[in-house]
Design a protein around this motif. Structure first.
Motif, PDB file in Angstrom:
ATOM      1  N   GLU A  13       0.794  -1.229   0.000  1.00 10.66           N
ATOM      2  CA  GLU A  13       0.000   0.000   0.000  1.00 10.66           C
ATOM      3  C   GLU A  13       0.827   1.280   0.000  1.00 10.66           C
ATOM      4  O   GLU A  13       0.277   2.354  -0.264  1.00 10.66           O
ATOM      5  N   PHE A  16       0.601   3.952  -2.992  1.00 10.66           N
ATOM      6  CA  PHE A  16      -0.436   4.974  -3.155  1.00 10.66           C
ATOM      7  C   PHE A  16       0.026   6.358  -2.700  1.00 10.66           C
ATOM      8  O   PHE A  16      -0.607   7.364  -3.027  1.00 10.66           O
ATOM      9  N   ILE A  84      -4.896  -6.536  -1.128  1.00 11.57           N
ATOM     10  CA  ILE A  84      -5.647  -6.148   0.073  1.00 11.57           C
ATOM     11  C   ILE A  84      -7.102  -6.482  -0.200  1.00 11.57           C
ATOM     12  O   ILE A  84      -7.619  -6.173  -1.279  1.00 11.57           O
ATOM     13  N   ARG A  90     -12.679  -2.591   1.862  1.00 15.33           N
ATOM     14  CA  ARG A  90     -11.498  -2.166   1.104  1.00 15.33           C
ATOM     15  C   ARG A  90     -11.002  -3.274   0.183  1.00 15.33           C
ATOM     16  O   ARG A  90     -11.001  -4.446   0.554  1.00 15.33           O
ATOM     17  N   GLN A  91     -10.549  -2.858  -0.991  1.00 21.48           N
ATOM     18  CA  GLN A  91      -9.898  -3.765  -1.931  1.00 21.48           C
ATOM     19  C   GLN A  91      -8.826  -2.990  -2.673  1.00 21.48           C
ATOM     20  O   GLN A  91      -9.020  -1.823  -3.024  1.00 21.48           O
ATOM     21  N   ALA A  92      -7.679  -3.625  -2.871  1.00 23.46           N
ATOM     22  CA  ALA A  92      -6.592  -3.000  -3.623  1.00 23.46           C
ATOM     23  C   ALA A  92      -5.930  -4.062  -4.489  1.00 23.46           C
ATOM     24  O   ALA A  92      -5.722  -5.189  -4.044  1.00 23.46           O
ATOM     25  N   GLU A  94      -2.856  -4.906  -7.725  1.00 25.38           N
ATOM     26  CA  GLU A  94      -1.700  -4.515  -8.512  1.00 25.38           C
ATOM     27  C   GLU A  94      -1.853  -5.134  -9.892  1.00 25.38           C
ATOM     28  O   GLU A  94      -2.482  -6.186 -10.044  1.00 25.38           O
ATOM     29  N   GLU A 108      -4.292   0.076  -7.669  1.00 26.22           N
ATOM     30  CA  GLU A 108      -5.466   0.893  -7.354  1.00 26.22           C
ATOM     31  C   GLU A 108      -6.075   0.387  -6.053  1.00 26.22           C
ATOM     32  O   GLU A 108      -6.027  -0.810  -5.763  1.00 26.22           O
ATOM     33  N   ASP A 109      -6.645   1.317  -5.299  1.00 34.16           N
ATOM     34  CA  ASP A 109      -7.192   1.042  -3.977  1.00 34.16           C
ATOM     35  C   ASP A 109      -8.582   1.675  -3.895  1.00 34.16           C
ATOM     36  O   ASP A 109      -8.757   2.833  -4.280  1.00 34.16           O
ATOM     37  N   VAL A 111     -11.657   2.256  -1.079  1.00 33.86           N
ATOM     38  CA  VAL A 111     -12.059   2.185   0.324  1.00 33.86           C
ATOM     39  C   VAL A 111     -13.472   2.744   0.436  1.00 33.86           C
ATOM     40  O   VAL A 111     -13.726   3.880   0.011  1.00 33.86           O
ATOM     41  N   TRP A 124     -10.891   6.440  -3.992  1.00 29.25           N
ATOM     42  CA  TRP A 124     -10.233   5.685  -5.067  1.00 29.25           C
ATOM     43  C   TRP A 124      -8.846   6.280  -5.235  1.00 29.25           C
ATOM     44  O   TRP A 124      -8.699   7.448  -5.572  1.00 29.25           O
TER      45      TRP A 124
END
Length: 158
Positions: A13, A16, A84, A90-92, A94, A108-109, A111, A124
């Motif tokens: 993370e 970001f 994640i 939450r989701q992230a 690559e 991208e992330d 929440v 985002w």
């Protein structure tokens, strides 16, 4: 499809905030957090973003390690892996490979945070390490993310 592997090493993370190129948008949404999350994990996630086409390549239930394919502007094809996953919040992901070598790393992330019973906030974030070719396309990337954010704002009114 020829593949370009991500060469920047494992992603976490910190990308970001530490990547050479970052984008971040916060959306105040007049819908419950659970509804917004459900759209993000639907069979057609981000369907309101016309430049994207996304397909899950992992079975449900989703979690860390889930994979997805994306097509951007009909030409850039990428493979994504989620690093994640906090169900409902939450989701992230690559990008693990792409058919055009425009970045070393991209993540991208998303929440989703409740703000009462019928409201939430969606944040985002994007972190990107472009290649030389990707740096040349910087203005296109900036325009693309502005468009995606604008489409998301229209889809989820405040």
């Amino acid at each position: 499809m020829p593949r370009t592997r991500s060469t920047g090493g494992p992603t976490d993370e910190s990308i970001f905030t530490s990547a050479p190129v970052t984008y971040r948008e916060v959306f105040d949404i007049a819908r419950p957090a659970a509804e917004v999350w459900a759209e993000l994990v639907s069979d057609a996630p981000l369907a309101w973003c016309r430049e994207l086409s996304l397909d899950w390549t992992s079975p449900r239930p989703f979690g860390v390690g889930t994979t997805r394919q994306a097509k951007v502007l009909g030409a850039l094809k990428v493979q994504e892996r989620f690093f994640i996953w906090e169900e409902g919040r939450r989701q992230a992901f690559e990008v693990t490979s792409a058919n055009v070598p425009v970045f070393r790393r991209l993540a991208e992330d998303f929440v989703v945070e409740p703000d009462g019973a019928d409201r939430c906030t969606l944040t985002w974030s994007v972190g990107l390490e472009p290649t030389t070719l990707g740096r040349a396309g910087g203005p296109v990337n900036a325009l693309l993310f502005r468009r995606l954010f604008a489409q998301t704002r229209r889809h989820f009114p405040a």
